[in-house]
Design an enzyme around this catalytic site. Structure first.
Site, PDB file in Angstrom:
ATOM      1  N   ARG A   1       0.882  -1.273   0.085  1.00  0.00           N
ATOM      2  CA  ARG A   1       0.016  -0.158  -0.020  1.00  0.00           C
ATOM      3  C   ARG A   1       1.047   1.284  -0.186  1.00  0.00           C
ATOM      4  O   ARG A   1       0.418   2.037  -0.690  1.00  0.00           O
ATOM      5  CB  ARG A   1      -1.072  -0.090   1.217  1.00  0.00           C
ATOM      6  N   GLU A  12     -18.551   5.429  -0.627  1.00  0.00           N
ATOM      7  CA  GLU A  12     -17.859   4.917  -1.875  1.00  0.00           C
ATOM      8  C   GLU A  12     -18.756   5.228  -3.058  1.00  0.00           C
ATOM      9  O   GLU A  12     -18.021   5.336  -4.303  1.00  0.00           O
ATOM     10  CB  GLU A  12     -17.675   3.447  -1.521  1.00  0.00           C
ATOM     11  N   ASP A  54      -9.000  -7.716  10.862  1.00  0.00           N
ATOM     12  CA  ASP A  54     -10.550  -7.119  10.878  1.00  0.00           C
ATOM     13  C   ASP A  54     -11.520  -8.270  10.491  1.00  0.00           C
ATOM     14  O   ASP A  54     -12.504  -7.767  10.553  1.00  0.00           O
ATOM     15  CB  ASP A  54     -10.624  -6.027   9.913  1.00  0.00           C
TER      16      ASP A  54
END
Length: 315
Positions: free
Chosen positions: A10, A58, A116
């Site tokens: 990332r 989004e 997560d």
């Protein structure tokens, strides 16, 4: 070791965007309240006037990106890959149908967000974007390839989806080649008995599997396809004619993803014993991506065992 090689995937995407912004004034970046987590902040720090945070929205991000593309800009829109799916209908109608040059970067893809749980683990995104007409779909293996892919995506006509991991990083492509070509596959290791085909971060696993097979007297080729769509049919055809079996490996569900793309191509190239290795359900919470690779059987030992099984069936 290069600077990019030291970055996580990332971070490499964020650095590429910032560098791309230096080169092109038409590049703009949008995030859905994910500037820090996607590392798009690297672009924001260098080009604040071309960076837009639309909040946790989004669908709005996709629609705004479409509008900016229609006005002559080249938008890059970033959020978690799992959340990009929330905007799929907008992406379909406002980006894909109009063939607009919007680049969607889905980070934390696959098992890279092990912590997560399944709600944050995108294991269906390749299928969602591969099915859309006009879309190019890219899944880099590591930080070096992520950087190169983002830079190369600026030259693609039409929309692009780039699948990026979080922090799990095994450098494998840094010295394999220097120039990323969209639509091109790469021979990471030559062989003639079985071909292990990978996309995304499974490349290093396939290379380790090939070494396991070599110790058993099996010659395994490792072919890496960072571009899932369009697939490099020339490379696929060359090895499909010579090897006894093909195994595809992906950090994605087995339906509709990379393995499906290869299987669809092999229908026309000629049938071949084949196995698609991936995930058959949702992910789960874990302490690390490595735990999930182990749990779902995506390890070098499992890949080697599946290849050996196919070889024995083809004899």
């Amino acid at each position: 070791m290069s600077l990019v090689e030291e970055l996580t995937p990332r971070e490499a995407a964020g650095k590429a965007l910032a560098d791309l912004g230096d080169l092109r004034n038409d590049v703009v970046v949008l995030v859905a309240d994910t500037g820090e987590t996607t590392r798009a902040r690297f672009f924001a720090e260098r080009h604040p006037d071309r960076f837009f945070n639309v909040g946790i929205a989004e669908q709005a991000m996709a629609a705004i990106a479409a509008g900016l593309a229609s006005a002559g800009f080249m938008p890059y829109a970033l959020t978690f890959a799992a959340f990009m799916a929330r905007a799929w209908e907008i992406i379909r109608n406002s980006i894909a149908r109009l063939n607009l040059p919007v680049r969607l970067v889905g980070t934390h893809a696959g098992f890279s967000d092990a912590y997560d749980g399944p709600s944050h683990q995108a294991l269906e995104d390749l299928a969602l974007f591969r099915v859309l007409p006009n879309f190019t779909v890219i899944a880099p293996a590591d930080s070096c390839e992520t950087y190169r892919a983002v830079m190369a995506s600026a030259e693609v006509k039409g929309p692009v989806y780039i699948r990026v991991g979080r922090d799990f990083h095994v450098p494998t492509t840094c010295d394999m080649y220097k120039v990323f070509e969209v639509g091109k596959g790469y021979v990471a290791l030559d062989g003639h008995d079985v071909a292990l085909l990978t996309t995304g971060q499974m490349l290093s696993f396939a290379l380790d599997a090939a070494h396991i097979l070599k110790e058993k007297g099996i010659s395994a080729a490792v072919l890496h396809f960072p571009t899932v769509k369009p697939l490099d049919l020339t490379l696929l055809s060359r090895y499909a004619r010579t090897v006894k079996a093909i195994v595809t490996v992906e950090e994605h569900v087995v339906h509709g993803g990379f393995g499906s793309a290869v299987a669809e191509a092999l229908i026309n190239l000629g049938p071949k014993p084949m196995a698609i290795m991936g995930v058959k359900g949702f992910g789960r919470t874990a302490k690390s991506p490595a735990d999930l690779y182990q749990f779902f059987g995506l390890t070098p030992d499992n890949i080697a065992a599946r290849a050996e099984e196919l070889i024995s069936l083809s004899r």
